[in-house]
Motif scaffolding. Structure first.
Motif, PDB file in Angstrom:
ATOM      1  N   THR A 124      49.021  39.861  39.696  1.00 55.04           N
ATOM      2  CA  THR A 124      49.816  40.690  40.601  1.00 55.04           C
ATOM      3  C   THR A 124      49.195  42.080  40.749  1.00 55.04           C
ATOM      4  OG1 THR A 124      51.790  39.524  39.902  1.00 55.04           O
ATOM      5  CG2 THR A 124      52.122  41.606  41.032  1.00 55.04           C
ATOM      6  N   LEU A 125      48.829  42.690  39.615  1.00 52.19           N
ATOM      7  CA  LEU A 125      48.207  44.014  39.668  1.00 52.19           C
ATOM      8  C   LEU A 125      46.889  43.973  40.434  1.00 52.19           C
ATOM      9  CD1 LEU A 125      48.627  45.688  36.179  1.00 52.19           C
ATOM     10  CD2 LEU A 125      49.124  46.687  38.402  1.00 52.19           C
ATOM     11  N   SER A 126      46.116  42.911  40.213  1.00 52.45           N
ATOM     12  CA  SER A 126      44.827  42.798  40.895  1.00 52.45           C
ATOM     13  C   SER A 126      45.024  42.680  42.399  1.00 52.45           C
ATOM     14  CB  SER A 126      44.043  41.587  40.378  1.00 52.45           C
ATOM     15  OG  SER A 126      43.889  41.655  38.977  1.00 52.45           O
ATOM     16  N   ILE A 127      46.046  41.932  42.802  1.00 47.25           N
ATOM     17  CA  ILE A 127      46.330  41.790  44.233  1.00 47.25           C
ATOM     18  C   ILE A 127      46.661  43.158  44.823  1.00 47.25           C
ATOM     19  CG2 ILE A 127      47.952  40.861  45.932  1.00 47.25           C
ATOM     20  CD1 ILE A 127      48.198  38.378  44.146  1.00 47.25           C
ATOM     21  N   GLY A 128      47.460  43.925  44.071  1.00 44.90           N
ATOM     22  CA  GLY A 128      47.825  45.243  44.564  1.00 44.90           C
ATOM     23  C   GLY A 128      46.623  46.160  44.693  1.00 44.90           C
ATOM     24  N   ILE A 129      45.647  45.979  43.819  1.00 41.53           N
ATOM     25  CA  ILE A 129      44.486  46.860  43.842  1.00 41.53           C
ATOM     26  C   ILE A 129      43.480  46.415  44.893  1.00 41.53           C
ATOM     27  CG2 ILE A 129      42.456  47.524  42.493  1.00 41.53           C
ATOM     28  CD1 ILE A 129      44.382  47.817  40.103  1.00 41.53           C
ATOM     29  N   GLN A 130      43.196  45.133  44.978  1.00 42.84           N
ATOM     30  CA  GLN A 130      42.241  44.665  45.998  1.00 42.84           C
ATOM     31  C   GLN A 130      42.463  43.177  46.312  1.00 42.84           C
ATOM     32  OE1 GLN A 130      38.554  46.546  45.392  1.00 42.84           O
ATOM     33  NE2 GLN A 130      37.457  45.244  46.819  1.00 42.84           N
ATOM     34  N   PRO A 131      43.339  42.895  47.267  1.00 45.02           N
ATOM     35  CA  PRO A 131      43.703  41.502  47.536  1.00 45.02           C
ATOM     36  C   PRO A 131      42.513  40.643  47.939  1.00 45.02           C
ATOM     37  CG  PRO A 131      44.624  42.993  49.199  1.00 45.02           C
ATOM     38  CD  PRO A 131      44.044  43.847  48.124  1.00 45.02           C
ATOM     39  N   SER A 132      41.537  41.241  48.659  1.00 45.25           N
ATOM     40  CA  SER A 132      40.423  40.427  49.148  1.00 45.25           C
ATOM     41  C   SER A 132      39.620  39.857  47.984  1.00 45.25           C
ATOM     42  CB  SER A 132      39.534  41.272  50.055  1.00 45.25           C
ATOM     43  OG  SER A 132      39.147  42.449  49.392  1.00 45.25           O
ATOM     44  N   VAL A 133      39.466  40.634  46.920  1.00 41.08           N
ATOM     45  CA  VAL A 133      38.684  40.140  45.778  1.00 41.08           C
ATOM     46  C   VAL A 133      39.426  39.003  45.077  1.00 41.08           C
ATOM     47  CG1 VAL A 133      37.891  40.748  43.473  1.00 41.08           C
ATOM     48  CG2 VAL A 133      37.344  42.206  45.407  1.00 41.08           C
ATOM     49  N   VAL A 134      40.735  39.130  45.005  1.00 38.87           N
ATOM     50  CA  VAL A 134      41.526  38.073  44.377  1.00 38.87           C
ATOM     51  C   VAL A 134      41.346  36.774  45.159  1.00 38.87           C
ATOM     52  CG1 VAL A 134      43.858  37.346  43.779  1.00 38.87           C
ATOM     53  CG2 VAL A 134      43.162  39.713  43.420  1.00 38.87           C
ATOM     54  N   ARG A 135      41.386  36.884  46.479  1.00 44.86           N
ATOM     55  CA  ARG A 135      41.210  35.699  47.314  1.00 44.86           C
ATOM     56  C   ARG A 135      39.816  35.125  47.107  1.00 44.86           C
ATOM     57  NH1 ARG A 135      39.867  35.534  53.142  1.00 44.86           N
ATOM     58  NH2 ARG A 135      40.185  33.365  53.770  1.00 44.86           N
ATOM     59  N   TYR A 136      38.808  35.981  47.088  1.00 44.01           N
ATOM     60  CA  TYR A 136      37.436  35.525  46.915  1.00 44.01           C
ATOM     61  C   TYR A 136      37.171  35.036  45.495  1.00 44.01           C
ATOM     62  CZ  TYR A 136      35.365  36.721  51.437  1.00 44.01           C
ATOM     63  OH  TYR A 136      35.034  36.741  52.753  1.00 44.01           O
ATOM     64  N   SER A 137      38.149  35.217  44.606  1.00 43.97           N
ATOM     65  CA  SER A 137      37.994  34.673  43.262  1.00 43.97           C
ATOM     66  C   SER A 137      38.652  33.304  43.152  1.00 43.97           C
ATOM     67  CB  SER A 137      38.624  35.625  42.227  1.00 43.97           C
ATOM     68  OG  SER A 137      37.943  36.849  42.241  1.00 43.97           O
TER      69      SER A 137
ATOM     70  N   ALA B 123      36.339  44.465  42.390  1.00 48.93           N
ATOM     71  CA  ALA B 123      37.318  45.496  42.726  1.00 48.93           C
ATOM     72  C   ALA B 123      36.919  46.768  41.993  1.00 48.93           C
ATOM     73  CB  ALA B 123      38.725  45.066  42.329  1.00 48.93           C
ATOM     74  N   LEU B 124      36.625  47.815  42.728  1.00 51.36           N
ATOM     75  CA  LEU B 124      36.141  49.057  42.123  1.00 51.36           C
ATOM     76  C   LEU B 124      37.141  49.641  41.138  1.00 51.36           C
ATOM     77  CD1 LEU B 124      34.567  50.858  45.206  1.00 51.36           C
ATOM     78  CD2 LEU B 124      33.386  49.846  43.265  1.00 51.36           C
ATOM     79  N   ASP B 125      38.439  49.411  41.378  1.00 48.18           N
ATOM     80  CA  ASP B 125      39.451  50.021  40.529  1.00 48.18           C
ATOM     81  C   ASP B 125      39.985  49.077  39.454  1.00 48.18           C
ATOM     82  OD1 ASP B 125      39.482  52.672  41.516  1.00 48.18           O
ATOM     83  OD2 ASP B 125      40.396  51.922  43.348  1.00 48.18           O
ATOM     84  N   LEU B 126      39.330  47.952  39.266  1.00 47.81           N
ATOM     85  CA  LEU B 126      39.628  47.122  38.097  1.00 47.81           C
ATOM     86  C   LEU B 126      38.491  47.308  37.098  1.00 47.81           C
ATOM     87  CD1 LEU B 126      40.915  43.741  39.642  1.00 47.81           C
ATOM     88  CD2 LEU B 126      42.270  45.532  38.543  1.00 47.81           C
ATOM     89  N   SER B 127      38.780  47.023  35.833  1.00 45.75           N
ATOM     90  CA  SER B 127      37.779  47.240  34.791  1.00 45.75           C
ATOM     91  C   SER B 127      36.765  46.101  34.763  1.00 45.75           C
ATOM     92  CB  SER B 127      38.465  47.344  33.433  1.00 45.75           C
ATOM     93  OG  SER B 127      39.013  46.095  33.098  1.00 45.75           O
ATOM     94  N   VAL B 128      35.715  46.299  33.983  1.00 48.40           N
ATOM     95  CA  VAL B 128      34.703  45.254  33.815  1.00 48.40           C
ATOM     96  C   VAL B 128      35.378  43.974  33.338  1.00 48.40           C
ATOM     97  CG1 VAL B 128      32.682  44.556  32.483  1.00 48.40           C
ATOM     98  CG2 VAL B 128      32.868  46.907  33.327  1.00 48.40           C
ATOM     99  N   LYS B 129      36.265  44.127  32.356  1.00 48.55           N
ATOM    100  CA  LYS B 129      36.933  42.953  31.802  1.00 48.55           C
ATOM    101  C   LYS B 129      37.792  42.271  32.876  1.00 48.55           C
ATOM    102  CE  LYS B 129      40.715  43.324  29.472  1.00 48.55           C
ATOM    103  NZ  LYS B 129      41.659  43.806  28.468  1.00 48.55           N
TER     104      LYS B 129
END
Lengths: 339, 333, 516
Positions: B205-218, C357-363
């Protein structure tokens, strides 16, 4: 010269074009669908309530829509300049509260014995100051418009309460009485105010270079930047213009209700619906002043028709909610189809 | 090469400094506010008053703000948290009046809140409407439905003698020395804080809030998570609705909306307080405390009652402004 | 007849633009390392170089969108520390951008005159009729094009939008016009019209800078050419003294020769099979196989279909017909979840939007696609997650202050390693790498090449899409060249040379190929 034949797209680009025309058909369906729905509502009401389509009633609806219409036009300007993305783009949630405070300022000043001129100036000033605060918050502090204007809405609503003590402040002055009167044909003066204001706003927004630039910064900021337009100043101006509309609506509301009353916040959601709904009418499916007027009238006719049919007016808010969702869902699905 | 890296490092350092200034500034502001109120009102800094803040103002706003924190964490917003409260409250009151056991009525209340969330989820995840517009529409429709159900907005009272004992307990009882609403708020806060940090759901959920496109591409089905988030928001808000009803023993149509702005404010105060600028439960709770204390302090001063709204509004505005100015500076633009 | 009166040169300077020794870096990567560009008045000046050679950075500097870290800028003999967009415009330098900056809901007239709108005399109102008439005149005179007055930009074809964009620039009476890849989206006939126009503009006194990947266009159109490589100008000469082949050689020569450590890997079973895959308008009839241990290269210009094919294999686009088998079983890939479910991994070109995602950590970035592995009953097993992440950080030599560092604080090369690590953590078997070394410093590039070799050695199938040809030849076993939606040539990498691959992908070998 057979220029068009020479430039007829071939191969790959022709595929693109057929895809696009499917999108166009869907867009046209949405546009005509909403116009037909509008016409259907009018027809149903005029059959079930014979008085519905009389000149007097139409005038009534126009008059009753004046306040929300002026507010919705203010919001439309912000939507145009801020872009169609509601969260990051343009929205002004402080408009209804702005109207409430401006109205309270007007009524309080007349209570204190000031004349109409002072009260009018003060109301407009109040509105534009609120617009200025929004502009600074959005354009210069960079707060998302949704949040900035939500916070300003709360402050303004609080100030209104402070000023009025949550009571009705009656106001009666020559100009207010003149505004709330009707002409010899029984058409309210407010109806004329709405029409005049729409004409003025349409002239500025749809027919001047300024208006064209507002559309450019809202729809494609990069293109506007490339054309050398001052984006920040234009966007700030849109928020201030919206604030002025709030002040103006405040004056109209004082005259319509013979004073300032509580509960101006109730106007917000209908105004947002009206402005958002307005963009389904124009050919380009963008917010326009005339589109907003049409949708203000649609909402006005709806509540008026329900009144005439003795259907609970509470249904109106639900129907407005449904309208928002239908319009937004339709445009979302449409965009997805085009993409 | 070295020139540019130093520049980047400077920008990063600048951002960090600005962020910590802001965070400590907020804490400083809290202390100043506290000091001012204790100085001008004799009753502010008394145990009874602070207890009353914790018991009366805090729990409900905390629960609703936690719900809002989930919506904001997923990158959206939920303007219909009040609607979920109201529906829960209405379902509960109606079933109790119809003679159903409290447990069944409470479950139905929770289900009603979750249903509001599910409606939002449908609009947002399936149709693709933006959360703001979707929940705005829900807010509208919800208000209309409530008025239809109550003959134009009449409150529905629970008969004073007909209130089941369990229910009175929920509103006014104590649990291990804590008033029950406060205990429930604490339980929800701890549970959701764990959820954010220690579960896959929270992480995604937090990842989606930060960058949804990356979550989708994951390869993650982001819409399903967003849908679940909004159902959860409705469910948590429904708990708030039940507590509200238990406290006042009445259902008042559309009364939940009063919490909306403060919940948004608390969530963003919490986001600002977090070192990474992320929505988080702990920060939200601090935000709720700040807002509750300011509201209480303003109430105790001799100022006009309505200055309260202006005061909290200005506070939220200032926090938002600081937070966004800081974000602009932090991104090194 | 000239519709637009063009400004006459005000001074007698022979060189309109002199950029000398320009230096510009972005967060650790040096985009320009002392590049120069000198453009003579009234010439068509070609600017060529591979992706990442610094062309677009140089042009953005000229447009005032970037500021140089060092070097001299001289326009019309006047020296400037830096340019701004406004200043560039005042100096008469105008740009035809690759991304067409036109408001989609505007009419052609509105889009053309935005910012300099004519008014009805004596009123504050827009003169829409004049705008339409002038638009029609100019379009007809210069392009022989007639567009309906009511047409909206959004309804125009790509070529038509391009024409509107050029016309917009002409209205500004430019002294210098910069074209950035103007023909990438045009069909042959449209490109010919564009060339006629460019020559005519030159004859009317406008100076043209022309950026293109198509070397045959440069040869055919330009008077002078400057070649950029690794952020420096490596050659600048009249076109009569060089050739497309010579330019290609200049473009691809490398400073570091032994940077492609390709291990020899025995090929295993077939892991991916694509049969007659078609998506009209994107690619047609594409068939190939990929075996375990194999590194397959794809290349092609923008719009050639190679990128769309890669997207299709990750479920981001749907093919109209054809079939895809993964590990011997048919695969229906209609979204990335299905693709990752079949152990397909994508390292996308737009790293900062899609890869990490630039604002997520490496982990958090590393474990994002493989959270299932670290989850028990919905709860994260943070110990095993940390162990895996730490192991990957060590194996890939990711330089970060720790596993909790935000990706924002990492260099481009290290960000890219995290974008790859995320799939290693998932044990993916088919890797799609889209321009894997764009914006990556030389050192990290070699590490990424090594990593690609390792992936193959461990039995994965790897597809690399790249426009960096020496790289592609150096790290792959086979190369498929795409041109206008089709695979036009297959090379064994050991037999390929950069200029032959480039010639195939620009359609310049035996005659002009063209699908249409």
């Amino acid at each position: 010269m057979s220029a068009e034949a020479e430039f007829a797209p071939s191969g790959f680009s022709s595929v693109e074009r057929s895809g696009r025309s499917a999108g166009n058909i869907a867009a046209a369906a949405l546009r005509f669908g909403s116009l037909i729905a509008f016409a259907a509502i009018l027809i149903v009401f005029s059959i079930t309530a014979p008085y519905f389509l009389s000149v007097g009633n139409i005038g009534n609806v126009l008059g009753q829509s004046a306040i929300s219409g002026v507010l919705a036009i203010g919001l439309t300007i912000v939507l145009i300049a801020g872009g169609s993305n509601v969260v990051t783009g343009g929205i002004d949630l402080s408009l209804a509260a702005n109207m409430g405070l401006s109205a309270a300022v007007y009524a309080s000043l007349t209570q204190l014995g000031y004349g109409d001129a002072v009260a009018i100036a003060a109301s407009i000033l109040t509105g534009s100051l609120i617009g200025l605060v929004n502009a600074i918050a959005v354009v210069y502090a960079g707060i998302v418009p949704l949040l900035a204007t939500l916070a300003v809405m709360n402050i303004v609503a609080g100030l209104e309460l402070v000023l009025t003590g949550n009571t009705v402040i009656p106001a009666s002055t020559p100009i207010l009485s003149a505004l709330s009167a009707s002409d010899p044909f029984g058409i309210p003066v407010l109806a004329y105010v709405l029409i005049d204001f729409t004409v003025l706003a349409t002239a500025v927004v749809q027919y001047t270079p300024l208006g064209l630039r507002l559309y450019a910064i809202g729809e494609f900021p990069d293109a506007a930047r490339a054309a050398g337009l001052p984006l920040r100043r234009l966007l700030a101006g849109a928020f201030i213009a919206s604030g002025v509309c709030g002040g103006l609506a405040g004056i109209l509301s004082v005259s319509y209700l013979s004073g300032s009353t509580t509960g101006s916040g109730e106007m917000l959601l209908p105004v947002v619906v009206t402005a958002l709904l307005g963009s389904v009418f124009p050919r380009r499916l963008v917010p326009t002043i005339t589109g907003t007027l049409l949708s203000a009238l649609l909402v006005g006719f709806l509540s008026n028709g329900f009144q005439l049919l003795n259907i609970s007016s509470t249904l109106v808010s639900g129907i407005q909610g449904l309208l928002i969702l239908i319009v937004v869902s339709a445009t979302t699905l449409l965009r997805r189809q085009e993409a | 090469m070295s020139l540019t890296t130093t520049k980047a490092a400077n920008a990063g350092l600048h951002g960090v400094v600005a962020a910590s200034l802001l965070r400590y500034g907020l804490i400083l502001a809290l202390i100043v506010v506290f000091a001012i109120f204790s100085a001008i009102t004799p009753t502010f800094l008394t145990l009874t008053n602070l207890q009353s803040v914790l018991v009366n103002n805090f729990p409900l706003l905390a629960i609703i703000s936690i719900a809002m924190t989930f919506a904001v964490a997923s990158g959206g917003i939920d303007l219909s948290v009040g609607t979920a409260m109201d529906f829960a409250s209405f379902a509960f009151v109606s079933l109790v009046l119809a003679g159903q056991p409290v447990a069944i009525a409470a479950l139905a209340g929770l289900a009603a809140g979750a249903l509001v969330g599910a409606f939002n989820a449908l609009l947002i995840s399936v149709i693709g409407v933006s959360p703001f517009l979707a929940t705005l529409g829900t807010l509208f429709i919800g208000r209309s439905v409530q008025q239809l159900l109550t003959n134009g907005g009449n409150p529905v009272y629970l008969p004073p003698n007909g209130v089941p004992e369990v229910f009175r307990f929920l509103g006014h009882g104590t649990l291990a020395g804590f008033p029950v609403p406060l205990a429930i708020a604490i339980i929800i806060a701890v549970a959701t804080a764990v959820m954010f940090v220690h579960t896959r759901f929270g992480r995604i959920t937090l990842s989606i809030g930060i960058q949804p496109s990356v979550v989708r591409y994951s390869g993650i089905a982001a819409p399903a998570y967003i849908a679940a988030t909004f159902v959860l928001v409705g469910l948590i808000a429904a708990v708030g609705g039940l507590i509200l009803t238990a406290t006042v023993t009445v259902y008042i149509p559309s009364s939940g909306n009063a919490f909306l702005l403060n919940a948004i404010g608390a969530t963003f105060i919490g986001t600002t307080l977090s070192p990474l600028g992320r929505p988080n439960v702990g920060g939200t709770i601090l935000g709720v405390l700040l807002l509750s204390i300011v509201a209480n302090g303003l109430l105790l001063t001799d100022l006009n009652f309505y200055w309260q709204q202006v005061g909290t509004g200005t506070l939220i505005f200032a926090v938002l402004a600081l937070s966004f100015i800081n974000r602009k500076a932090g991104s090194g633009a | 007849m000239t519709v637009i009166p063009l400004k006459q040169p005000s001074t007698l300077q022979q060189d309109v633009i002199r950029l000398e020794g320009i230096v510009k870096g972005f967060g650790g990567a040096q985009a320009l390392a002392g590049a120069s560009l000198v453009v003579r008045r009234g010439t068509i000046h070609g600017l060529v170089g591979q992706n990442g050679a610094g062309k677009s950075t140089l042009i953005k500097l000229l447009a005032g969108l970037h500021q140089p870290d060092g070097g001299r800028i001289e326009i019309e003999g006047q020296a400037f520390d830096r340019l701004t967009p406004h200043l560039a415009e005042e100096l008469g330098i105008h740009f035809i951008h690759q991304d067409r900056l036109l408001v989609p809901t505007f009419t052609v007239g509105e889009a053309l005159f935005l910012g300099r709108e004519p008014r009805i005399a004596g009123t504050p109102f827009l003169d829409r009729r004049l705008m339409q008439r002038r638009a029609a005149e100019i379009l007809n005179d210069y392009f022989g094009v007639r567009l309906p007055n009511t047409a909206l930009i959004g309804d125009l074809s790509t070529a038509e939008k391009q024409i509107v964009q050029i016309t917009r620039a002409l209205l500004n009476q430019p002294k210098v016009l910069v074209f950035d890849e103007p023909t990438a989206a045009l069909v042959r006939r449209e490109a010919d019209i564009l060339f006629r126009l460019i020559r005519r503009l030159r004859d009317e006194g406008v100076t043209i800078i022309y950026i293109s990947h198509y070397l045959n266009e440069i040869e055919q159109l330009c008077d002078h050419v400057t070649v950029l490589r690794n952020g420096q100008d490596v050659a600048s000469s009249p076109i009569s003294e060089t050739s497309a082949a010579a330019i290609a050689r200049l473009m691809v020569e490398r400073d570091i020769q032994d940077m492609f450590p390709k291990p020899v890997v025995a090929l295993g079973d077939e892991i991916l099979k694509v049969e007659q895959l078609s998506a009209p308008g994107k690619y047609e009839d594409v068939s190939f196989t990929l075996r375990r241990g194999e590194v397959l290269g794809l290349t092609g210009l923008l719009g050639s279909g190679a990128k769309e094919l890669v997207r299709t294999l990750f479920g981001l686009e749907k093919p109209a017909s054809g079939r895809i088998d993964i590990g011997g079983r048919p695969a229906h890939l209609s979204n990335p979840t299905q693709a990752t479910g079949r152990n397909v991994a994508l390292v996308p070109e737009d790293r900062r939007r899609h890869g990490i995602a630039l604002d997520l950590s490496v982990k958090e970035n590393t474990s994002l696609s493989s959270l299932d592995r670290f989850t028990r009953f919905g709860f994260l097993d943070r110990k095993s997650e940390q162990r895996e992440v730490d192991a990957l950080i060590a194996r890939l030599q990711v330089k970060a202050s720790g596993r909790d560092a935000l990706l924002r604080t990492l260099s481009g090369g290290n960000q890219q390693k995290v974008a790859i690590a995320k799939w290693l953590s998932r044990h993916s078997e088919v890797y799609l790498l889209d321009e894997p070394t764009v914006g990556v410093d030389i050192g990290s590039k070699v590490e990424i090449y090594t990593l690609i070799g390792e992936l193959a050695a461990r039995g994965a199938g790897v597809i690399v899409l790249s426009s960096d040809l020496p790289e592609l030849i150096g790290i792959t076993d086979r190369i498929l060249v795409f041109f206008r939606g089709r695979v036009v040539r297959e090379f064994a990498s050991s037999e390929a040379t950069a200029d032959r691959v480039l010639a195939e992908s620009t359609g310049s070998p035996e005659g002009q190929r063209h699908v249409g």
